[in-house]
Design a protein around this motif. Structure first.
Motif, short mmCIF file in Angstrom:
data_model
loop_
_atom_site.label_atom_id
_atom_site.label_comp_id
_atom_site.label_asym_id
_atom_site.label_seq_id
_atom_site.Cartn_x
_atom_site.Cartn_y
_atom_site.Cartn_z
N LEU A 1 -43.87 57.72 42.95
CA LEU A 1 -43.47 56.45 42.32
C LEU A 1 -44.30 55.29 42.86
CD1 LEU A 1 -39.57 56.51 42.13
CD2 LEU A 1 -41.21 56.48 40.23
N HIS A 2 -44.50 55.29 44.19
CA HIS A 2 -45.30 54.20 44.78
C HIS A 2 -46.72 54.25 44.25
CE1 HIS A 2 -42.28 52.65 47.54
NE2 HIS A 2 -41.95 53.91 47.83
N ALA A 3 -47.25 55.47 44.10
CA ALA A 3 -48.62 55.61 43.61
C ALA A 3 -48.72 55.11 42.17
CB ALA A 3 -49.05 57.08 43.69
N LEU A 4 -47.72 55.45 41.36
CA LEU A 4 -47.72 54.98 39.96
C LEU A 4 -47.63 53.47 39.92
CD1 LEU A 4 -45.37 57.18 37.76
CD2 LEU A 4 -47.64 56.33 37.16
N LEU A 5 -46.77 52.93 40.74
CA LEU A 5 -46.59 51.49 40.80
C LEU A 5 -47.92 50.83 41.17
CD1 LEU A 5 -44.58 49.23 40.49
CD2 LEU A 5 -43.71 49.71 42.78
N SER A 6 -48.59 51.44 42.11
CA SER A 6 -49.89 50.93 42.54
C SER A 6 -50.87 50.91 41.35
CB SER A 6 -50.43 51.80 43.67
OG SER A 6 -51.78 51.52 43.90
N GLN A 7 -50.87 51.99 40.56
CA GLN A 7 -51.79 52.05 39.41
C GLN A 7 -51.49 50.95 38.40
OE1 GLN A 7 -51.97 55.90 37.52
NE2 GLN A 7 -52.30 56.90 39.50
N VAL A 8 -50.20 50.75 38.12
CA VAL A 8 -49.86 49.74 37.12
C VAL A 8 -50.20 48.34 37.64
CG1 VAL A 8 -47.97 48.74 35.78
CG2 VAL A 8 -48.07 51.20 36.14
N LEU A 9 -49.96 48.11 38.93
CA LEU A 9 -50.30 46.82 39.52
C LEU A 9 -51.81 46.59 39.47
CD1 LEU A 9 -47.89 46.95 42.59
CD2 LEU A 9 -47.89 45.16 40.82
N SER A 10 -52.53 47.64 39.72
CA SER A 10 -53.98 47.52 39.71
C SER A 10 -54.46 47.21 38.29
CB SER A 10 -54.58 48.81 40.27
OG SER A 10 -55.71 49.21 39.56
N ALA A 11 -53.87 47.88 37.29
CA ALA A 11 -54.25 47.60 35.90
C ALA A 11 -53.91 46.16 35.54
CB ALA A 11 -53.55 48.56 34.96
N ALA A 12 -52.87 45.62 36.18
CA ALA A 12 -52.48 44.24 35.89
C ALA A 12 -53.27 43.26 36.75
CB ALA A 12 -50.99 44.07 36.14
N GLY A 13 -54.20 43.77 37.54
CA GLY A 13 -55.06 42.89 38.33
C GLY A 13 -54.43 42.43 39.64
N GLN A 14 -53.26 42.99 39.99
CA GLN A 14 -52.62 42.56 41.25
C GLN A 14 -53.03 43.52 42.36
OE1 GLN A 14 -48.43 41.71 40.67
NE2 GLN A 14 -48.76 41.42 38.50
N LEU A 15 -54.29 43.36 42.81
CA LEU A 15 -54.88 44.36 43.69
C LEU A 15 -54.21 44.43 45.06
CD1 LEU A 15 -58.67 44.00 42.83
CD2 LEU A 15 -57.00 45.67 42.02
N GLN A 16 -53.88 43.26 45.61
CA GLN A 16 -53.30 43.27 46.95
C GLN A 16 -51.98 44.04 46.96
OE1 GLN A 16 -55.13 42.23 49.57
NE2 GLN A 16 -53.49 43.34 50.64
N GLN A 17 -51.14 43.77 45.95
CA GLN A 17 -49.86 44.49 45.86
C GLN A 17 -50.08 45.97 45.58
OE1 GLN A 17 -46.58 42.99 43.58
NE2 GLN A 17 -47.41 40.90 43.69
N ALA A 18 -51.12 46.25 44.78
CA ALA A 18 -51.43 47.65 44.47
C ALA A 18 -51.78 48.39 45.76
CB ALA A 18 -52.59 47.72 43.48
N ILE A 19 -52.53 47.72 46.64
CA ILE A 19 -52.89 48.34 47.93
C ILE A 19 -51.64 48.62 48.76
CG2 ILE A 19 -53.99 47.83 50.16
CD1 ILE A 19 -56.30 46.59 48.57
N GLU A 20 -50.73 47.65 48.76
CA GLU A 20 -49.50 47.85 49.53
C GLU A 20 -48.73 49.07 49.05
OE1 GLU A 20 -47.18 44.21 49.49
OE2 GLU A 20 -48.96 43.16 50.26
N GLU A 21 -48.62 49.19 47.72
CA GLU A 21 -47.86 50.32 47.19
C GLU A 21 -48.55 51.64 47.49
OE1 GLU A 21 -44.89 50.50 46.09
OE2 GLU A 21 -44.57 48.33 46.08
N GLN A 22 -49.91 51.64 47.40
CA GLN A 22 -50.64 52.88 47.68
C GLN A 22 -50.47 53.27 49.15
OE1 GLN A 22 -51.83 54.79 45.34
NE2 GLN A 22 -52.29 56.31 46.91
#
Ligand code: HEC
Length: 752
Positions: free
Chosen positions: A674-695
């Motif tokens: 789930l965290h990995a998926l969340l990271s992918q969606v955040l990354s697609a939305a351009g929220q890279l810093q949050q995407a890194i946190e989730e990954q």
């Protein structure tokens, strides 16, 4: 997740019995002549009591509800002339407290609608009669109350009508008749009030309504249910879910219609039946009995879930002829805190003194009810003005005394005969029903009603080892509490007494399956099916078990067989779809899922799989539609939320996807995927810093995931964190030396 099907049994129907022609003996004491009237020194200073000033308001308030034209009382008391005609009698029956009818003794429970005159009121009537019953100034008399013979709360939201009225003979014994009224709506409704409206109220002694959640009574009487079925005690099949009876749905002539307490409406679902159980008394001429049930809805679902409990000692009833003080008792310890809302004591003609009380954990005695002089014709449900709090550990007691002597004016036998418990009108009963609402339930603890059911059924089974319904229901409560091994042991006990009971075999199978022993479960399901070829629940459970073992062809066959017996079973239809999917036939599977939705638009399995199939075939909007509905059915199902998020992401609805995933993470915080998926969606939305946190979170839970490290590296690289990215790719390669992507990504990093 699938839910195994098994049933709970409810033995419902407080059994109301009545003797044919109870001798109605006046128990009014002779009223001593008013001293004021006979005395030679009558004090003239006392102001005159008149109908207009004091008596009319008193009568309208306390007597007219029954004593009006068409009411339950034998004559009207609405006018001065009528009251004048019955005046001396009124003085007598109020003095003796024979009227207004009210059984509970004062001071032993504070009840709603208590009908009890004060000593002053009784004295007023006596003085009015003694002074010649003057009318006084008619212009100051209040207007007589108006009684609507039909619906007390206005027009009901839904009126159900008995289709085939019953022809009651002129004479003969009392008749108990059960009319089935199928609930005709296609949506669930919550009922805040109900009124029963018999077409010939003068011959209806009382009536009560039972809810048959599975239409089991109608199914058992396919040919004749429409004409009404005789009988007093019904055994209803409560279905798959633990849904105990929770309300007294009881009616007597002239009882005002009460609204259920706030937050406590009762529920009707499509497929439910109402069973109207009427006690009819022949009147001397033939009558045609019909009835309507008026239901008043509320949009608010129940937020509080009460339950009915019963204390009883029918087995203790063996009353020798002539015994004037025969006693029985029962007691039940409450395993949870409850509020007591209502109480319903029940005995027949020999009942004399009916008492209920509670011993609180601190040893104090709390009276719940005391009826010193029981009269079955005046039985009633009593509701407390304010609910009575009974903490966990309270022991509720029932203690009844019976008078089987000739002095008991209600005794139907002269001379008295030995009387035992039973369903016939010559038998006795000893029941005390309680409506309780569990309170102070700690978060995360099991449904407190299951604990009450466990305590109650265990007590019943202990007192009477032959009580198989109690044992069965105890087992079902234990299964509901997740105590499968104990449940299985109790089901086995039921089977020891009754080895060919398909329902118990099926329930035992379900308990064994839940306990993890699926081969033992399979044996029980198979045996249940062999006994009753139309045991759809056992067929369903066996098919589900085969699905779990990936025996798709067998499962498909089992579901098809089931559907021949129970063609409207949406669960079987969607199960067949799952089996076909397993066999690789997704086109047929899709058709089965769609068929399942025709039968039940809320079928979770069908919604879920149709959603998943739509994702796979690249129709994300269609997928969203199905998965939204599926998630509404099971809001706590993480998997469904995850699929729904994917469907949102595919349709470009990133914000919705994020909401779903965040909700899913809340439900299952340790799920790396789930965290990995969340990271992918955040990354697609351009929220890279949050995407890194989730990954990072994902890798925290699954540190050996080479793909995960590679993905983290990509995110770091996009933010220009070259050193971090390099470390991540190297970590990926350490874990999987031939990870081609990680190698390529590493090579593409700018040199330092
Ligand atoms: C809940 C309904 C109800 C209420 C309230 C009620 N009555 Fe009655 N009353 C009856 C019924 C039913 C009977 C006839 C049979 C019986 O005795 O129960 C009756 C009978 C009587 C009788 C005749 C008794 C006899 O000798 O047969 C009198 C008098 C009477 N009521 C007066 C009153 C007065 C006065 C009040 C108010 C203070 C009152 N009632 C309130 C239902 C009621």
């Amino acid at each position: 997740m699938r839910f195994l099907r098994c049933t709970a049994l409810a033995l419902v129907g407080c059994v109301f019995l009545s003797w044919l022609h109870p001798r109605r003996t006046m128990r009014a004491a002779q009223v001593p002549a008013d001293p004021g009237a006979t005395s030679h020194s009558a004090p003239p200073a006392v102001p005159a009591v008149t109908w207009s000033r004091q008596i009319a308001p008193l009568v309208y308030q306390n007597c007219a509800t029954c004593h009006h034209p068409g009411g339950g009382g034998p004559f009207s008391l609405l006018t001065y002339q009528e009251a004048f005609r019955h005046g001396p009698q009124m003085a007598q029956v109020t003095q003796s407290r024979y009227m207004p009818p009210w059984l509970p003794a004062p001071g032993y429970g504070d009840f709603l609608g208590a009908r009890r005159l004060s000593d002053e009121q009784i004295a007023l009537i006596r003085r009015w009669v003694a002074s010649g019953m003057p009318e006084g100034d008619a212009s100051i008399a209040p207007p007589p109350p108006h009684y609507d013979a039909t619906w007390q709360l206005g027009k009901p939201d839904l009126i159900l009508t008995i289709e085939h009225p019953y022809a009651l003979a002129a004479g003969g014994t009392d008749v108990f008749r059960n009319f089935v009224l199928p609930y005709p709506l296609t949506a669930t409704h919550y009922i805040r009030a109900m009124q029963i409206l018999p077409s010939a109220p003068q011959v209806v002694h009382h009536a009560n309504v039972l809810i048959d959640r599975t239409a089991s009574f109608r199914r058992r009487h396919p040919a004749d249910w429409e004409d009404g079925i005789p009988g007093m005690e019904l055994e209803l099949d409560a279905g798959n879910t633990f849904d105990p009876d929770s309300h007294f749905l009881f009616w007597k002539p002239d009882t005002p219609v009460l609204e259920e307490p706030a937050g406590m409406p009762w529920r009707l679902d499509p497929g439910n039946d109402l069973i109207l159980n009427m006690h009819l008394k022949p009147s001397g001429k033939p009558e045609t009995i019909g009835a309507q049930i008026g239901l008043y809805f509320t949009p608010e679902p129940a937020s509080k879930h009460p339950m009915l409990l019963e204390l009883e000692d029918d087995r203790g009833l063996d009353i020798p002829a002539g015994d004037r003080s025969f006693q029985v008792q029962d007691e039940l310890e409450l395993p949870v805190d409850v509020d007591l809302f209502g109480i319903y004591p029940h005995a027949h003609y020999l009942g004399k003194e009916l008492e209920g009380w509670a011993i609180l954990p601190d040893g104090r005695k709390q009276w719940l009810i005391r009826i010193p002089d029981w009269d079955i014709d005046r039985q009633s449900v009593y509701r407390y003005r304010t609910p009575v709090f009974l903490p966990r550990g309270t022991v509720v007691h029932m203690h009844y005394v019976y008078d089987n002597s000739e002095d008991n004016v209600h005794n139907p036998n002269t001379p008295p005969i030995r009387v035992r418990a039973g369903n016939r009108s010559v038998d006795e009963m000893a029941h005390l029903w309680l409506q309780v609402l569990p309170v102070n339930t700690a978060k995360g603890s099991p449904d407190p009603r299951l604990l009450l059911e466990e305590a109650w059924m265990e007590h019943r089974a202990k007192r009477n080892p032959g009580d198989l319904i109690a044992l069965y229901n105890l087992a079902s409560a234990l299964a509901g509490l997740g105590r499968y091994a104990e449940a299985a042991a109790d089901y086995r006990q039921v089977l020891a007494a009754n080895p060919r009971d398909a329902r118990t075999l099926n329930s035992l199978g379900a308990a064994l399956e839940n306990a993890g022993d699926s081969s033992a479960a399979e044996k029980e399901f198979t045996q249940a099916i062999a006994l009753g070829p139309d045991n759809c629940d056992a067929q369903f459970n066996l098919a589900e078990l085969e699905l779990k073992r990936s025996q798709f062809a067998q499962a498909a066959e089992q579901f098809r067989d089931l559907l021949r017996n129970c063609p409207a079973d949406a669960g079987a239809q969607s199960g067949l779809g799952v089996a076909l999917l397993g066999e690789g036939d997704s086109a047929s599977a899709e058709a089965e899922f769609e068929h399942a939705l025709d039968l039940d638009p809320a079928n979770f399995t069908a919604l879920y799989h149709l959603g998943e199939m739509a994702i796979e075939s690249g129709s994300p909007e269609r997928a969203v539609e199905f998965l939204q509905k599926a998630s509404a059915q099971r809001p706590d199902d993480v998997d469904t939320r995850e699929r729904l998020a994917m469907a949102y992401a595919q349709s470009g609805r990133q914000a919705d996807a994020l909401t779903q995933l965040r909700a899913a993470v809340q439900l299952s915080p340790g799920d790396a995927n789930l965290h990995a998926l969340l990271s992918q969606v955040l990354s697609a939305a351009g929220q890279l810093q949050q995407a890194i946190e989730e990954q990072n979170q994902a890798l925290h839970f699954e540190p050996n995931d080479a793909d995960g490290w590679n993905n983290l590296g990509v995110l770091e690289a996009r933010l220009g964190h070259t050193a971090a990215a390099r470390a991540d790719f190297e970590r990926a390669l350490q874990l999987a030396p031939d990870h081609a992507q990680a190698r390529a990504n590493l090579a593409r990093l700018p040199r330092q």
